[in-house]
Design a protein around this motif. Structure first.
Motif, PDB file in Angstrom:
ATOM      1  N   PRO A  74       0.801  -1.227   0.000  1.00  0.00           N
ATOM      2  CA  PRO A  74       0.000   0.000   0.000  1.00  0.00           C
ATOM      3  C   PRO A  74       0.832   1.275   0.000  1.00  0.00           C
ATOM      4  O   PRO A  74       0.446   2.266  -0.608  1.00  0.00           O
ATOM      5  CB  PRO A  74      -0.835  -0.113   1.278  1.00  0.00           C
ATOM      6  CG  PRO A  74      -0.899  -1.568   1.563  1.00  0.00           C
ATOM      7  CD  PRO A  74       0.416  -2.129   1.086  1.00  0.00           C
ATOM      8  N   SER A  75       1.976   1.270   0.645  1.00  0.00           N
ATOM      9  CA  SER A  75       2.783   2.495   0.700  1.00  0.00           C
ATOM     10  C   SER A  75       3.427   2.812  -0.646  1.00  0.00           C
ATOM     11  O   SER A  75       3.776   3.961  -0.915  1.00  0.00           O
ATOM     12  CB  SER A  75       3.862   2.369   1.777  1.00  0.00           C
ATOM     13  OG  SER A  75       4.704   1.268   1.487  1.00  0.00           O
ATOM     14  N   ASP A  95      -1.368   6.783 -10.741  1.00  0.00           N
ATOM     15  CA  ASP A  95      -2.390   7.762 -10.365  1.00  0.00           C
ATOM     16  C   ASP A  95      -3.505   7.170  -9.492  1.00  0.00           C
ATOM     17  O   ASP A  95      -4.562   7.761  -9.357  1.00  0.00           O
ATOM     18  CB  ASP A  95      -3.024   8.416 -11.601  1.00  0.00           C
ATOM     19  CG  ASP A  95      -2.023   9.200 -12.409  1.00  0.00           C
ATOM     20  OD1 ASP A  95      -1.074   9.732 -11.805  1.00  0.00           O
ATOM     21  OD2 ASP A  95      -2.182   9.278 -13.645  1.00  0.00           O
ATOM     22  N   ILE A  96      -3.295   5.984  -8.945  1.00  0.00           N
ATOM     23  CA  ILE A  96      -4.272   5.340  -8.069  1.00  0.00           C
ATOM     24  C   ILE A  96      -3.555   4.962  -6.781  1.00  0.00           C
ATOM     25  O   ILE A  96      -2.451   4.432  -6.797  1.00  0.00           O
ATOM     26  CB  ILE A  96      -4.882   4.086  -8.727  1.00  0.00           C
ATOM     27  CG1 ILE A  96      -5.619   4.448 -10.009  1.00  0.00           C
ATOM     28  CG2 ILE A  96      -5.799   3.347  -7.771  1.00  0.00           C
ATOM     29  CD1 ILE A  96      -6.821   5.351  -9.825  1.00  0.00           C
ATOM     30  N   ASP A  97      -4.214   5.221  -5.670  1.00  0.00           N
ATOM     31  CA  ASP A  97      -3.660   4.905  -4.355  1.00  0.00           C
ATOM     32  C   ASP A  97      -4.194   3.552  -3.905  1.00  0.00           C
ATOM     33  O   ASP A  97      -5.395   3.380  -3.759  1.00  0.00           O
ATOM     34  CB  ASP A  97      -4.074   6.011  -3.372  1.00  0.00           C
ATOM     35  CG  ASP A  97      -3.492   5.835  -1.991  1.00  0.00           C
ATOM     36  OD1 ASP A  97      -2.522   5.069  -1.831  1.00  0.00           O
ATOM     37  OD2 ASP A  97      -4.002   6.478  -1.057  1.00  0.00           O
ATOM     38  N   ASN A 106      -0.773  -8.095   4.432  1.00  0.00           N
ATOM     39  CA  ASN A 106      -0.940  -7.655   3.041  1.00  0.00           C
ATOM     40  C   ASN A 106      -0.546  -8.728   2.035  1.00  0.00           C
ATOM     41  O   ASN A 106      -0.116  -8.428   0.917  1.00  0.00           O
ATOM     42  CB  ASN A 106      -0.158  -6.365   2.771  1.00  0.00           C
ATOM     43  CG  ASN A 106      -0.731  -5.193   3.512  1.00  0.00           C
ATOM     44  OD1 ASN A 106      -1.935  -5.090   3.683  1.00  0.00           O
ATOM     45  ND2 ASN A 106       0.122  -4.307   3.971  1.00  0.00           N
ATOM     46  N   ASN A 107      -0.687  -9.995   2.413  1.00  0.00           N
ATOM     47  CA  ASN A 107      -0.381 -11.123   1.529  1.00  0.00           C
ATOM     48  C   ASN A 107      -1.623 -11.972   1.341  1.00  0.00           C
ATOM     49  O   ASN A 107      -2.362 -12.241   2.280  1.00  0.00           O
ATOM     50  CB  ASN A 107       0.730 -11.999   2.117  1.00  0.00           C
ATOM     51  CG  ASN A 107       2.064 -11.294   2.120  1.00  0.00           C
ATOM     52  OD1 ASN A 107       2.417 -10.602   1.187  1.00  0.00           O
ATOM     53  ND2 ASN A 107       2.803 -11.458   3.198  1.00  0.00           N
ATOM     54  N   LEU A 108      -1.834 -12.418   0.104  1.00  0.00           N
ATOM     55  CA  LEU A 108      -2.930 -13.312  -0.213  1.00  0.00           C
ATOM     56  C   LEU A 108      -2.345 -14.549  -0.875  1.00  0.00           C
ATOM     57  O   LEU A 108      -1.637 -14.446  -1.881  1.00  0.00           O
ATOM     58  CB  LEU A 108      -3.932 -12.627  -1.150  1.00  0.00           C
ATOM     59  CG  LEU A 108      -5.048 -13.502  -1.708  1.00  0.00           C
ATOM     60  CD1 LEU A 108      -5.907 -14.069  -0.579  1.00  0.00           C
ATOM     61  CD2 LEU A 108      -5.891 -12.728  -2.691  1.00  0.00           C
ATOM     62  N   TYR A 109      -2.628 -15.705  -0.304  1.00  0.00           N
ATOM     63  CA  TYR A 109      -2.101 -16.965  -0.810  1.00  0.00           C
ATOM     64  C   TYR A 109      -3.211 -17.758  -1.497  1.00  0.00           C
ATOM     65  O   TYR A 109      -4.348 -17.782  -1.028  1.00  0.00           O
ATOM     66  CB  TYR A 109      -1.530 -17.807   0.333  1.00  0.00           C
ATOM     67  CG  TYR A 109      -0.360 -17.157   1.018  1.00  0.00           C
ATOM     68  CD1 TYR A 109       0.929 -17.302   0.521  1.00  0.00           C
ATOM     69  CD2 TYR A 109      -0.551 -16.375   2.150  1.00  0.00           C
ATOM     70  CE1 TYR A 109       2.007 -16.695   1.150  1.00  0.00           C
ATOM     71  CE2 TYR A 109       0.515 -15.763   2.783  1.00  0.00           C
ATOM     72  CZ  TYR A 109       1.786 -15.924   2.279  1.00  0.00           C
ATOM     73  OH  TYR A 109       2.845 -15.313   2.902  1.00  0.00           O
ATOM     74  N   THR A 123      -8.768  -1.771  -0.986  1.00  0.00           N
ATOM     75  CA  THR A 123      -9.376  -0.450  -1.164  1.00  0.00           C
ATOM     76  C   THR A 123      -8.497   0.385  -2.083  1.00  0.00           C
ATOM     77  O   THR A 123      -7.312   0.574  -1.807  1.00  0.00           O
ATOM     78  CB  THR A 123      -9.529   0.257   0.195  1.00  0.00           C
ATOM     79  OG1 THR A 123     -10.228  -0.604   1.086  1.00  0.00           O
ATOM     80  CG2 THR A 123     -10.288   1.556   0.043  1.00  0.00           C
ATOM     81  N   LEU A 124      -9.084   0.869  -3.163  1.00  0.00           N
ATOM     82  CA  LEU A 124      -8.385   1.728  -4.121  1.00  0.00           C
ATOM     83  C   LEU A 124      -9.007   3.115  -4.081  1.00  0.00           C
ATOM     84  O   LEU A 124     -10.225   3.256  -3.999  1.00  0.00           O
ATOM     85  CB  LEU A 124      -8.499   1.159  -5.538  1.00  0.00           C
ATOM     86  CG  LEU A 124      -7.947  -0.249  -5.763  1.00  0.00           C
ATOM     87  CD1 LEU A 124      -8.257  -0.706  -7.180  1.00  0.00           C
ATOM     88  CD2 LEU A 124      -6.463  -0.291  -5.503  1.00  0.00           C
TER      89      LEU A 124
END
Length: 153
Positions: A74-75, A95-97, A106-109, A123-124
């Motif tokens: 995210p950072s 241009d998207i946060d 923050n990991n998806l397996y 969340t964008l």
């Protein structure tokens, strides 16, 4: 009665100033609306791309029978796709946060049978503050994009 014939035909400075002012106002409003549409389109495109990527990785894990991992940053506004330990793709959102995820660390397996380790939400947010949620359900890995957060938040 004498009529003057040396009267010049043209516009006064006040008339020209009013016309230029009206045109400038209309252009200003049009550019603002155009920027709003461009930012909304970028947000929708990024959310659709992420949703597509989640579905693709779900399928690849199942068909190839190997572990996959998505690592969200995210950072840095980016996410990476790993096939076991090998980096497959590094996607930077322009241009998207990438505002937030609720995945553990923050990991998806994705397991070799295609089942995700957990469900969750990404969340964008765009430059104008508009938000879209990319929501993945656990077990079935159903992915949807919504302007509203999931009910369990």
């Amino acid at each position: 009665m004498i009529h003057s014939t040396n009267r010049t035909k043209g516009y006064t400075l006040i008339e020209l100033t009013v016309v230029v002012g009206i045109i400038s106002l209309l252009l200003g409003l049009g550019i603002n609306g155009l920027d709003y549409l461009i930012q909304w389109n970028k947000l929708n495109t990024a959310a659709a791309l992420l949703g597509s990527e989640l579905k693709n990785i779900h399928s690849r894990a199942f068909y190839e029978g190997v572990y996959y991992k998505l690592q969200f940053w995210p950072s840095l506004d980016r996410y990476r796709v790993y096939k076991q330990t090998e980096l497959v793709d590094d996607i930077i959102l322009k241009d998207i946060d990438l505002f937030n995820t609720n995945f553990t660390d923050n990991n998806l397996y994705f397991y070799p049978n295609g089942v995700p380790g957990q469900g969750g939400t990404v969340t964008l947010k765009n430059r104008r503050g508009k938000i879209l949620y990319v929501i993945m359900t656990p077990v079935t890995a159903r992915v949807r994009v919504s302007p509203e957060p999931p009910e369990n938040w």
